[in-house]
Design an enzyme around this catalytic site. Structure first.
Site, PDB file in Angstrom:
ATOM      1  CG  ASP A 209      -1.755   1.236   1.328  1.00  0.00           C
ATOM      2  OD1 ASP A 209      -2.320   1.666   0.309  1.00  0.00           O
ATOM      3  OD2 ASP A 209      -1.824   1.820   2.437  1.00  0.00           O
TER       4      ASP A 209
ATOM      5  CG  ASP B 130      -0.240   6.310  -2.027  1.00  0.00           C
ATOM      6  OD1 ASP B 130      -0.910   5.433  -2.609  1.00  0.00           O
ATOM      7  OD2 ASP B 130      -0.757   7.291  -1.453  1.00  0.00           O
TER       8      ASP B 130
HETATM    9  C1  IPM Z   1      -5.638   1.480  -1.403  1.00  0.00           C
HETATM   10  C2  IPM Z   1      -6.242   2.211  -0.239  1.00  0.00           C
HETATM   11  C3  IPM Z   1      -6.902   1.229   0.721  1.00  0.00           C
HETATM   12  C4  IPM Z   1      -5.807   0.302   1.244  1.00  0.00           C
HETATM   13  C5  IPM Z   1      -7.677   1.879   1.901  1.00  0.00           C
HETATM   14  C6  IPM Z   1      -8.708   2.841   1.384  1.00  0.00           C
HETATM   15  C7  IPM Z   1      -8.276   0.866   2.801  1.00  0.00           C
HETATM   16  O1  IPM Z   1      -5.299   3.000   0.393  1.00  0.00           O
HETATM   17  O2  IPM Z   1      -6.368   0.814  -2.142  1.00  0.00           O
HETATM   18  O3  IPM Z   1      -4.420   1.599  -1.615  1.00  0.00           O
HETATM   19  O4  IPM Z   1      -5.122   0.625   2.226  1.00  0.00           O
HETATM   20  O5  IPM Z   1      -5.643  -0.755   0.671  1.00  0.00           O
HETATM   21 MN    MN Z   2      -3.407   3.097  -0.636  1.00  0.00          MN
END
Ligand code: IPM
Ligand code: MN
Ligand code: NAD
Length: 359
Positions: A246, A250
């Site tokens: 996750d 990003d």
């Molecule tokens: C993602 C989002 C989700 C995650 C959240 C909204 C639960 O950040 O899809 O990356 O952490 O997986």
């Molecule tokens: Mn995410």
């Protein structure tokens, strides 16, 4: 090849409906050109629906969605609602309930100027992250004790199963092989501190023995975050746990042009799967025509690929590539590419024209 697909669509919250609107227009055009159709069933779940009805995601709708060929989702999350309630009630429910154990997140730089790293171009940023999608701290084994007192204890278990770890690692080895590029798979973990991750270390070595043609590499997550900025060209295929995946994606999104570009597929090979951008509902820019629809469009391309339409998926990503190189752009890309800024819809219009013109 089927001529007709049934797609469940959950536009969701914030910018979700805005980016979904553009993506489905473009997907419909590609389908029409190739002689297949995408029949859509819209579902209203998200913040507005919850506020009106107190309903998050009824079982009957889940069962109905599960009978579609694929699912498209915009984004879920709204500041008016308890943290995580809808995200877990809808997104995690689909990931866990449909056992979508692979979260596939390609990181590809479509134009040099989109990358904030000095001296890095499209030839340096082209890898894919395979994020485990059904375990880890996300499994929801948590609790509070003496809540609200000075002695409060809060726990949340990190869980990994041999089955869960093995299947995602195997998927990643197969992907590294089928990409046919560097034939390299990097395991990213934190086994030096989270000793439960020894299960990843051992499984990676055991499964890896079946793939002698794939070079095995290993980074701890902290170092991987450093290397992805310093030398993104070192990565080809990455496999990692749910929470690290996750966070890492990003960060990785930022070297390909930001959240407006980054796509993902929540996949169980051979079964109904879910396609959504990496970004969230971006309440700060919702309803202003500022949302970049390209991440959603590229998630739609991943859906086409999952449905067996790889050439069409590639055609769509080439159109996106041209769009970022020379077309209209939303405000998020203006600091990288220069101005002026266009709206979500204007970018959608141009992309539609590009797709229509492409052979
Ligand atoms: C993602 C989002 C989700 C995650 C959240 C909204 C639960 O950040 O899809 O990356 O952490 O997986
Ligand atoms: Mn995410
Ligand atoms: P976010 O991804 O929504 O936004 C982070 C930043 O990126 C914001 O500045 C936003 O304006 C920008 N951004 C995101 N997508 C963009 C796009 N398409 N075009 C231009 N700019 C874009 O993350 P957040 O602010 O941490 O979360 C907002 C809400 O979304 C929260 O409720 C969170 O739980 C939820 N969320 C949902 C998902 C999902 O639906 N898969 C993913 C992440 C976060």
């Amino acid at each position: 090849m089927p001529k007709h697909y049934r797609i469940a669509v959950i536009p969701g919250d914030g910018i979700g409906p805005e980016v979904v609107r553009e993506a489905v227009r473009v997907l419909d055009r590609v389908a029409a050109q190739e002689g297949f159709t995408l029949e859509r069933t819209p579902y209203p779940f998200g913040a507005e629906h919850y506020l009106k009805t107190k309903e998050i995601f009824p079982d009957s709708a889940f069962d109905e969605i599960a009978r579609h060929d694929a699912i498209l989702l915009g984004a879920i999350g709204d500041p008016r609602i308890e943290v995580g309630l809808l995200e877990f009630g809808i997104i995690a429910r689909l990931r866990f309930g449909l056992d979508l154990y692979v979260n596939l997140r390609p990181v590809r730089l479509y134009a040099e100027h989109l990358c904030p790293l000095k001296g890095k171009g499209p030839e340096h940023v082209d890898f894919v992250v395979v994020r485990e999608n059904t375990e880890d701290a996300y499994a929801g084994m948590r609790g509070f004790f003496k809540k609200g007192t000075p002695d409060e204890v809060a726990t949340q278990e990190i869980i990994f199963t041999r089955k869960g770890v093995e299947r995602v690692i195997r998927y990643a080895f197969e992907l590294a092989r089928s990409r046919g590029r560097a034939r390299k798979l990097t395991l990213v973990d934190k086994a030096n501190a989270v000793r439960a991750m020894d299960l990843w270390t051992r499984t990676f070595a055991e499964v890896g023995a079946e793939y002698p043609d794939i070079t095995r590499e290993h980074n701890y997550i902290d170092a991987a975050c450093m290397y992805v900025v310093k030398n993104p060209e070192w990565f080809d295929t990455v496999v990692t746990s749910n929470m690290f995946g996750d966070i890492f994606t990003d960060l990785a999104a930022m070297i390909q042009g930001g959240m407006g570009i980054a796509a993902s597929g929540n996949i169980h090979p051979g079964r109904v799967s879910l396609f959504e951008p990496v970004h969230g509902s971006a309440p700060d820019i919702a309803r202003q025509g500022k949302a970049n629809p390209l991440a959603m469009v590229l998630s739609g391309a991943l859906m086409l690929e999952h449905l067996g339409h790889r050439p069409e998926a590639q055609r769509l990503s080439r159109a996106v590539e041209e769009q970022v190189r020379s077309g209209a752009r939303t405000p998020d890309l203006v600091p990288l590419l220069g101005g002026p800024a266009s709206t979500t819809e204007q970018v959608g219009n141009e992309l539609l024209a590009r797709v229509s013109a492409a052979p």
